[in-house]
Design a protein around this motif. Structure first.
Motif, PDB file in Angstrom:
ATOM      1  N   MET A 130      -0.138  -1.381  12.003  1.00 37.93           N
ATOM      2  CA  MET A 130      -0.809  -2.210  11.005  1.00 37.93           C
ATOM      3  C   MET A 130       0.003  -3.456  10.688  1.00 37.93           C
ATOM      4  O   MET A 130      -0.548  -4.541  10.483  1.00 37.93           O
ATOM      5  CB  MET A 130      -1.048  -1.398   9.732  1.00 37.93           C
ATOM      6  CG  MET A 130      -1.910  -2.090   8.696  1.00 37.93           C
ATOM      7  SD  MET A 130      -2.250  -1.012   7.284  1.00 37.93           S
ATOM      8  CE  MET A 130      -3.340  -2.081   6.312  1.00 37.93           C
ATOM      9  N   ARG A 151      -2.540  -6.114  11.532  1.00 39.95           N
ATOM     10  CA  ARG A 151      -3.208  -6.473  10.276  1.00 39.95           C
ATOM     11  C   ARG A 151      -2.153  -6.701   9.204  1.00 39.95           C
ATOM     12  O   ARG A 151      -2.139  -6.043   8.154  1.00 39.95           O
ATOM     13  CB  ARG A 151      -4.161  -5.354   9.869  1.00 39.95           C
ATOM     14  CG  ARG A 151      -5.291  -5.100  10.878  1.00 39.95           C
ATOM     15  CD  ARG A 151      -5.947  -3.750  10.634  1.00 39.95           C
ATOM     16  NE  ARG A 151      -6.342  -3.551   9.266  1.00 39.95           N
ATOM     17  CZ  ARG A 151      -6.434  -2.354   8.672  1.00 39.95           C
ATOM     18  NH1 ARG A 151      -6.143  -1.263   9.360  1.00 39.95           N
ATOM     19  NH2 ARG A 151      -6.800  -2.251   7.411  1.00 39.95           N
ATOM     20  N   LEU A 155      -1.728  -5.215   5.288  1.00 42.84           N
ATOM     21  CA  LEU A 155      -0.634  -4.339   4.864  1.00 42.84           C
ATOM     22  C   LEU A 155       0.102  -4.940   3.672  1.00 42.84           C
ATOM     23  O   LEU A 155       0.456  -4.226   2.726  1.00 42.84           O
ATOM     24  CB  LEU A 155       0.334  -4.109   6.024  1.00 42.84           C
ATOM     25  CG  LEU A 155       1.544  -3.210   5.721  1.00 42.84           C
ATOM     26  CD1 LEU A 155       1.095  -1.847   5.201  1.00 42.84           C
ATOM     27  CD2 LEU A 155       2.410  -3.052   6.965  1.00 42.84           C
TER      28      LEU A 155
END
Length: 531
Positions: free
Chosen positions: A272, A276, A280
């Motif tokens: 993550m 992303r 996070l």
């Protein structure tokens, strides 16, 4: 060829000016979590070999013995921070005392105390190609005696920081301060903070552990940070562990199930952080916001400028740090220090913080291989001028391996991979009849740039950045890289080709009078291959 000891440690008798010394197949430096695990791995995989563990302190335990500040605890779950071979049966996050008890049980179960030499501070290690062995010089800290130990293989497990000296910036006016100034690495047994105003400078894992413990008795605790840190709350005991215990699942199964769970969770978090990152970041900041008072300035105090996982995320078991803030027992100030005065700290903003006690939780000083002086055949080797081989060995240092754990994973996960590599390498030396192995840059590496040991785009904690000039180097290609993730290395390290060109093997003819450690076992001499 690499010998296999058939008896316990041998002693040579002194003749003339030659000092008496112990002779072992493998010398492990450091009796912390890594060193103890290394010794157990040798007992399991190479029971025929002699070994010693030398440790500078008066007891084993490493960090967990030296760090005695209030609230000292693990920042990793104990199911992966503990050993794979020894089930952890306590809370997911454990105190230093609980970890020491766990290590003591392992030492007892594997009868390791007789193989330890405590209070032995190593200062020199010299390799002789003629003898195919290291001679290590240590000083007994209790008697001042100089001790010599000869070993076929040297395995560094001393950790990565200076236990004797913590990092403290050079603040103006510090000498004017009338109160107590302490570093967590050197916590005084008699320090009483009852009713006092304590300032903890720093906001990492140490500060997060200290502050909830200090607020039990202190009048107030202020966390003074230059910039925010990411925190993540987690239960002191994972809910899955509670469920497994209620179902009366055997301890070994519980340990393995939880170990896999934490590895999967960590892999998801790291993925993550790559795919992303902003999601996070938002997740971590909002997690903090939910645990702080309404209207709290989260953006100023709990929204870091760096990417999540670029520095280690500090664990807060059961949200205890946030609870102390909600309850008014602790507060956070984000600013820089201009100078100290008699009664406290003057900040760059002009604000004055009164203090009775200042705790400098300002980080570590990285120490490369414990500051040992290395020489090979009479030539000094400075490891900071050498290159890492896969984060396992160092160029130009024969029969030498070191343990350095992960940045984003539990230290022990990598320590056990390193142990697997070293044991496989020892077997390979036996099978091929080689006496030594050393990593060397290949012809195709002649134009390879030598880079600082850490890539700041990947990780940039202060203690790592401060140590760039004092640590070994890395390359821009395999096998001269390191700091990979566990999910990759659990496959790649066991698959290392021990016959690859970067590893140079030495074969010797025993010269008259050269020390013999023991005879080669029949099984070892009869085998060959690259495993």
């Amino acid at each position: 060829m690499m010998t296999s000891a058939t008896s316990a440690i041998e002693h040579s008798s002194p003749t003339g000016d030659v000092p008496a010394m112990e002779r072992v197949d493998v010398l492990i430096i450091g009796a912390g979590l890594s060193g103890i695990g290394a010794a157990v791995s040798l007992k399991k995989e190479h029971p025929e070999r002699s070994f010693l563990i030398v440790e500078a302190h008066e007891s084993f335990g490493g960090t967990w013995w030296t760090h005695r500040y209030p609230g000292a605890r693990s920042d990793s779950d104990l199911h992966t921070f503990g050993y794979s071979f020894k089930p952890w049966e306590g809370a997911t996050i454990a105190s230093a005392g609980q970890i020491l008890d766990y290590l003591a049980t392992v030492v007892q179960e594997y009868d390791l105390e007789r193989d330890m030499r405590l209070r032995h501070r190593v200062s020199e290690a010299t390799w002789s190609s003629a003898d195919a062995s290291w001679t290590v010089v240590a000083t007994r800290t209790d008697t001042g005696e100089t001790v010599h130990i000869a070993a076929r293989f040297l395995w560094m497990n001393q950790g990565y920081y200076d236990h004797a000296n913590g990092y403290r910036p050079d603040w103006a006016g510090l000498e004017l301060f009338d109160g107590d100034v302490v570093h967590p690495q050197h916590w005084p047994d008699d320090l009483d903070v009852s009713g006092k105003h304590v300032i903890v400078i720093g906001s990492g894992a140490t500060a997060a552990s200290l502050i909830p413990a200090l607020t039990d008795t202190a009048g107030h605790v202020t966390m003074l940070q230059r910039s925010p840190t990411y925190f993540t709350s987690r239960p002191r005991t994972h809910e899955l562990a509670v469920t497994l215990a209620k179902l009366d699942v055997p301890a070994a199964w519980q340990h393995e199930i939880m170990r896999r769970q934490f590895i999967a969770d960590r892999a998801e978090l790291i993925a993550m952080s790559v795919d992303r990152n902003e999601d996070l970041r938002t997740l971590l900041i909002e997690e903090a916001r939910r645990q702080l008072p309404a209207g709290y300035d989260v953006e100023r105090h709990f929204a870091p400028r760096y990417r999540p996982l670029q520095q280690r995320t500090a664990a807060v078991p059961d949200g205890d740090l946030f609870a102390t803030i909600r309850e008014g027992r602790a507060s956070v100030v984000t600013d820089t220090i201009d100078h100290f005065d008699k009664s406290g700290i003057v900040l760059t903003s002009g604000e004055h913080l009164d203090a009775d006690v200042v705790v400098t939780a300002t980080g570590l000083v990285v120490s490369l291989f414990g500051g040992i002086d290395f020489a090979v055949d009479g030539t000094r080797i400075d490891p900071s001028e050498q290159v890492t081989y896969r984060g396992l060995m160092i160029t130009e240092l024969p029969n030498f391996a070191y343990t350095f754990g992960y940045f984003r994973w539990s230290w022990t996960l990598r320590a056990e991979l390193v142990a697997g590599f070293v044991n496989r390498l020892l077997t390979h030396l036996d099978r091929t009849g080689a006496e030594s192995v050393v990593p060397r840059l290949r012809a195709e590496d002649a134009d390879m740039p030598l880079l600082p040991w850490i890539d700041p785009d990947n990780a940039n904690p202060g203690y790592m950045m401060r140590s760039q000039s004092t640590m070994y180097r890395r390359g821009d290609r395999e096998p001269w890289t390191h700091f990979k993730e566990y999910t990759e290395e659990r496959e790649s390290i066991p698959a290392i080709d021990l016959n690859e060109g970067a590893l140079s093997y030495g074969f010797r003819q025993v010269r008259p009078g050269a020390p013999e450690f023991a005879s080669v076992s029949a099984s070892a001499s009869a085998s060959s291959g690259n495993n």
